[in-house]
Motif scaffolding. Structure first.
Motif, PDB file in Angstrom:
ATOM      1  N   THR A  73      -0.545  -3.137 -25.085  1.00  0.00           N
ATOM      2  CA  THR A  73      -1.045  -3.074 -26.452  1.00  0.00           C
ATOM      3  C   THR A  73      -0.697  -4.352 -27.214  1.00  0.00           C
ATOM      4  OG1 THR A  73       0.978  -2.102 -27.354  1.00  0.00           O
ATOM      5  CG2 THR A  73      -0.658  -0.578 -26.412  1.00  0.00           C
ATOM      6  N   VAL A  74      -1.300  -4.492 -28.394  1.00  0.00           N
ATOM      7  CA  VAL A  74      -0.995  -5.633 -29.255  1.00  0.00           C
ATOM      8  C   VAL A  74       0.488  -5.645 -29.596  1.00  0.00           C
ATOM      9  CG1 VAL A  74      -1.364  -6.627 -31.548  1.00  0.00           C
ATOM     10  CG2 VAL A  74      -3.316  -5.816 -30.217  1.00  0.00           C
ATOM     11  N   ASP A  75       1.064  -4.460 -29.802  1.00  0.00           N
ATOM     12  CA  ASP A  75       2.499  -4.366 -30.111  1.00  0.00           C
ATOM     13  C   ASP A  75       3.349  -4.902 -28.962  1.00  0.00           C
ATOM     14  OD1 ASP A  75       2.056  -3.332 -32.610  1.00  0.00           O
ATOM     15  OD2 ASP A  75       2.263  -1.237 -31.991  1.00  0.00           O
ATOM     16  N   ASP A  76       2.930  -4.617 -27.734  1.00  0.00           N
ATOM     17  CA  ASP A  76       3.668  -5.119 -26.567  1.00  0.00           C
ATOM     18  C   ASP A  76       3.725  -6.646 -26.589  1.00  0.00           C
ATOM     19  OD1 ASP A  76       4.168  -2.588 -25.467  1.00  0.00           O
ATOM     20  OD2 ASP A  76       2.209  -2.556 -24.488  1.00  0.00           O
TER      21      ASP A  76
ATOM     22  N   SER B  59       2.658 -19.408 -35.926  1.00  0.00           N
ATOM     23  CA  SER B  59       2.784 -17.950 -35.718  1.00  0.00           C
ATOM     24  C   SER B  59       1.491 -17.225 -36.092  1.00  0.00           C
ATOM     25  CB  SER B  59       3.957 -17.383 -36.529  1.00  0.00           C
ATOM     26  OG  SER B  59       5.173 -17.951 -36.112  1.00  0.00           O
ATOM     27  N   ARG B  60       0.368 -17.813 -35.658  1.00  0.00           N
ATOM     28  CA  ARG B  60      -0.932 -17.198 -35.939  1.00  0.00           C
ATOM     29  C   ARG B  60      -1.734 -17.035 -34.655  1.00  0.00           C
ATOM     30  NH1 ARG B  60      -4.095 -19.344 -41.104  1.00  0.00           N
ATOM     31  NH2 ARG B  60      -5.291 -17.499 -40.502  1.00  0.00           N
ATOM     32  N   VAL B  61      -1.087 -16.534 -33.632  1.00  0.00           N
ATOM     33  CA  VAL B  61      -1.763 -16.302 -32.349  1.00  0.00           C
ATOM     34  C   VAL B  61      -2.557 -15.004 -32.444  1.00  0.00           C
ATOM     35  CG1 VAL B  61      -1.426 -15.887 -29.895  1.00  0.00           C
ATOM     36  CG2 VAL B  61       0.048 -17.507 -31.100  1.00  0.00           C
ATOM     37  N   ASN B  62      -3.771 -15.036 -31.935  1.00  0.00           N
ATOM     38  CA  ASN B  62      -4.615 -13.831 -31.924  1.00  0.00           C
ATOM     39  C   ASN B  62      -4.188 -12.938 -30.762  1.00  0.00           C
ATOM     40  OD1 ASN B  62      -6.567 -11.875 -31.969  1.00  0.00           O
ATOM     41  ND2 ASN B  62      -8.285 -13.248 -31.527  1.00  0.00           N
ATOM     42  N   LEU B  63      -3.322 -11.971 -31.042  1.00  0.00           N
ATOM     43  CA  LEU B  63      -2.761 -11.125 -29.998  1.00  0.00           C
ATOM     44  C   LEU B  63      -3.764 -10.112 -29.455  1.00  0.00           C
ATOM     45  CD1 LEU B  63       0.746 -10.451 -31.581  1.00  0.00           C
ATOM     46  CD2 LEU B  63       0.142 -12.135 -29.844  1.00  0.00           C
TER      47      LEU B  63
ATOM     48  N   GLY C  58       7.458 -12.235 -29.126  1.00  0.00           N
ATOM     49  CA  GLY C  58       7.969 -13.239 -30.054  1.00  0.00           C
ATOM     50  C   GLY C  58       7.403 -14.638 -29.864  1.00  0.00           C
ATOM     51  N   GLN C  59       7.898 -15.556 -30.699  1.00  0.00           N
ATOM     52  CA  GLN C  59       7.497 -16.972 -30.650  1.00  0.00           C
ATOM     53  C   GLN C  59       8.375 -17.655 -29.607  1.00  0.00           C
ATOM     54  OE1 GLN C  59       8.711 -19.615 -33.882  1.00  0.00           O
ATOM     55  NE2 GLN C  59       6.623 -20.372 -34.060  1.00  0.00           N
ATOM     56  N   VAL C  60       7.805 -17.941 -28.458  1.00  0.00           N
ATOM     57  CA  VAL C  60       8.609 -18.466 -27.356  1.00  0.00           C
ATOM     58  C   VAL C  60       8.055 -19.798 -26.868  1.00  0.00           C
ATOM     59  CG1 VAL C  60       9.326 -16.174 -26.576  1.00  0.00           C
ATOM     60  CG2 VAL C  60       7.250 -17.201 -25.631  1.00  0.00           C
ATOM     61  N   GLY C  61       8.866 -20.472 -26.073  1.00  0.00           N
ATOM     62  CA  GLY C  61       8.459 -21.747 -25.518  1.00  0.00           C
ATOM     63  C   GLY C  61       9.392 -22.850 -25.992  1.00  0.00           C
TER      64      GLY C  61
END
Length: 293
Positions: A142-145, A165-169, A150-153
């Motif tokens: 899911t989108v929640d998963d 922090s505007r990734v289209n999940l 988080g913001q990684v890398g």
């Protein structure tokens, strides 16, 4: 590693258990196996209590990572083409819905592509490694998963949308687009050390002269997101190999586009490398024909 002359042992302490578990799960997926992905042998846990350790045992490549290799080696055009092509093929395999044999597979986003996470297998091949924060792009999640990941890398290699922090999940392609951006920076690193650019300067990381060795997210946000900065592709690079180098630079530029949806896919980049190889074959044939005349 001294006890295992042909293998590498990556050791995780207790506090990094989650990273070991994630990387182990990624590696144990048989569909991950590919010539351009580090060969996985086994995972083990050793000891007990606070001294417990978690091991990943993989193939060992004595040439080390790509960053260190580029620091001390200048690449020929053929070396660049082959090494960069193997990296691209590895990323394309991760992102693919199918194995080379045509079996369905779950795509994987690496999420931390950088030159220290690429190992040099030999003078003309690289392999991707370090899947500690990789994620399986399973449609059942899911989108929640995905949001919980988080913001990684690594800040230096983060795509603009990650920095913002505007990734289209809701679109799994978004994770692949982030990888393609990071891959473009690594391709630039390789191109900057190729002899066909003329005077080859000392090795430098992307944005090397503008930031500290380990820049923070805020610094990279100012440069990449607000300033829309990218590593320089000097005009002097282009005339030396009019077809191949220009084609490669155009490809890099399209891969680090500010708009994620405008970026090439890894599969498209792999196809372009095949075209570059064909260009070189045509050049050789034409030169031979000219010489005979």
């Amino acid at each position: 590693i001294s006890d295992f002359p042909t293998v590498a042992v990556k050791i995780f302490p207790c506090e990094e258990y989650s990273s070991w578990k994630n990387e182990s799960q990624i590696f144990t997926d048989a569909s991950l196996k590919h010539d351009s992905v580090l060969q996985f042998l086994t995972a083990e846990d050793r000891g007990s209590g606070p001294r417990r350790e978690y091991w990943l045992i993989t193939a060992y490549h004595s040439r080390g990572n790509l960053k260190d290799y580029l620091s001390s080696h200048v690449l020929s055009w053929m070396d660049l083409q082959k090494m960069a092509g193997s990296l691209v093929n590895g990323v394309a395999h991760l992102h693919s819905d199918y194995t080379a044999c045509g079996r369905p597979k779950i795509p994987i986003a690496h999420r931390d592509i950088k030159s220290t996470n690429v190992l040099v297998k030999n003078e003309q091949e690289c392999v991707l490694c370090d899947f500690g924060i990789a994620i399986r792009l399973d449609p059942s999640l899911t989108v929640d998963d995905f949001a919980n990941s988080g913001q990684v890398g690594t800040a230096r290699y983060m795509a603009p949308e990650v920095l913002e922090s505007r990734v289209n999940l809701e679109d799994l392609e978004s994770f692949k687009q982030m990888d393609v951006y990071s891959m473009a920076l690594v391709l630039w690193e390789m191109a900057s050390r190729c002899e066909v650019v003329g005077e080859v300067k000392n090795y430098e990381l992307p944005f090397g002269s503008k930031v500290q060795e380990q820049p923070c997210v805020d610094t990279m946000r100012d440069i990449v997101l607000h300033g829309r900065g990218r590593p320089e592709i000097p005009s002097s690079w282009l005339p030396f190999h009019p077809q191949g180098m220009r084609f490669l630079c155009d490809t890099i530029t399209e891969c680090w586009d500010h708009d994620p949806e405008a970026r090439l896919t890894a599969h498209c980049v792999a196809e372009r490398f095949n075209l570059m190889a064909q260009m070189d074959c045509d050049d050789i044939l034409n030169n031979n024909t000219d010489n005979e005349m």
